[in-house]
Design an enzyme around this catalytic site. Structure first.
Site, short mmCIF file in Angstrom:
data_model
loop_
_atom_site.label_atom_id
_atom_site.label_comp_id
_atom_site.label_asym_id
_atom_site.label_seq_id
_atom_site.Cartn_x
_atom_site.Cartn_y
_atom_site.Cartn_z
CG HIS A 9 -0.15 0.01 2.53
ND1 HIS A 9 0.40 1.16 3.08
CD2 HIS A 9 0.17 -0.99 3.37
CE1 HIS A 9 1.02 0.86 4.21
NE2 HIS A 9 0.90 -0.44 4.41
CD GLU A 80 1.86 -6.22 8.10
OE1 GLU A 80 2.04 -7.47 8.17
OE2 GLU A 80 2.58 -5.45 7.45
#
Length: 209
Positions: A9, A80
């Protein structure tokens, strides 16, 4: 052959502040949005059969900016690692107790969970489950997180022994914001084509593949 592109990201304020993000839902900052735009410019001429992102805001927004005309699926398995009680804390401002817990977790083993969160084995299992469900052929792009990409790479090259988390967000691979990592999978054999390619951020915007 499955051509799998894994993209981290764009930048967030927590990245700049060296805060532990994990599964916290943190938005992109302005620099992260610009990075996503440049990523989109770089990949505009590449035909992806499917684009998927983790369900967290920073990955979804990166994908939306980079691929505004595409449907982006989401999958929470691409998140994550959950950093539990460390989420939101700054690496450089941990208390003595927090540093002790941190050191204990960093030392491993891989099945040891973060206090209040996940273990590296938990992350590896859910990432592997997602990869196993992908089609055997085609080109798939996933916008995800540094730890998630590192876990996929560790499945190919093996995990460091002892573990190599460096205490400042490192997973033994350098994975910059919006960097591209590319794996080619043929009958369960994996070729690592590219790791951490962020050439689109040098303002050339060229796909070097």
């Amino acid at each position: 052959m499955l051509d799998l592109w894994l993209v981290r990201h764009g930048e967030t304020d927590w990245n700049l502040e060296r805060r532990i993000q994990g599964s916290a839902d943190v938005p992109l900052n302005r620099s992260g949005e610009v990075q996503a735009q440049r990523l989109g410019e770089r990949l505009a001429q590449i035909d992806f059969d499917r684009i998927v992102a983790s369900d967290l805001l920073r990955t979804r927004r990166t994908a939306e900016i980079a691929f505004p005309d595409r449907i982006v699926d989401t999958d929470r398995r691409l998140r994550e690692i959950d950093m539990g009680r460390f989420e939101g804390l700054q690496w450089d401002a941990l208390s003595d107790e927090e540093r002790s817990l941190q050191s204990r977790w960093f030392a491993g083993p891989y099945h040891l969970p973060v206090p209040g969160g996940e273990s590296s084995d938990d992350l590896k299992r859910r990432v592997a489950a997602w990869v196993d469900e992908l089609p055997p052929t085609g080109r798939v792009l996933a916008v995800t997180h540094g730890g998630t990409i590192a876990s996929a790479l560790h499945s190919v090259v093996g995990r460091p022994q002892p573990r190599a988390w460096n205490g400042s967000g490192g997973w033994s691979f350098r994975l910059d914001n919006t960097s591209v990592t590319r794996l080619q999978i043929i009958d369960h054999h994996v070729i690592v084509k590219v790791v951490n390619d962020s050439s689109h951020l040098d303002r050339k915007g060229l796909d070097r593949q």
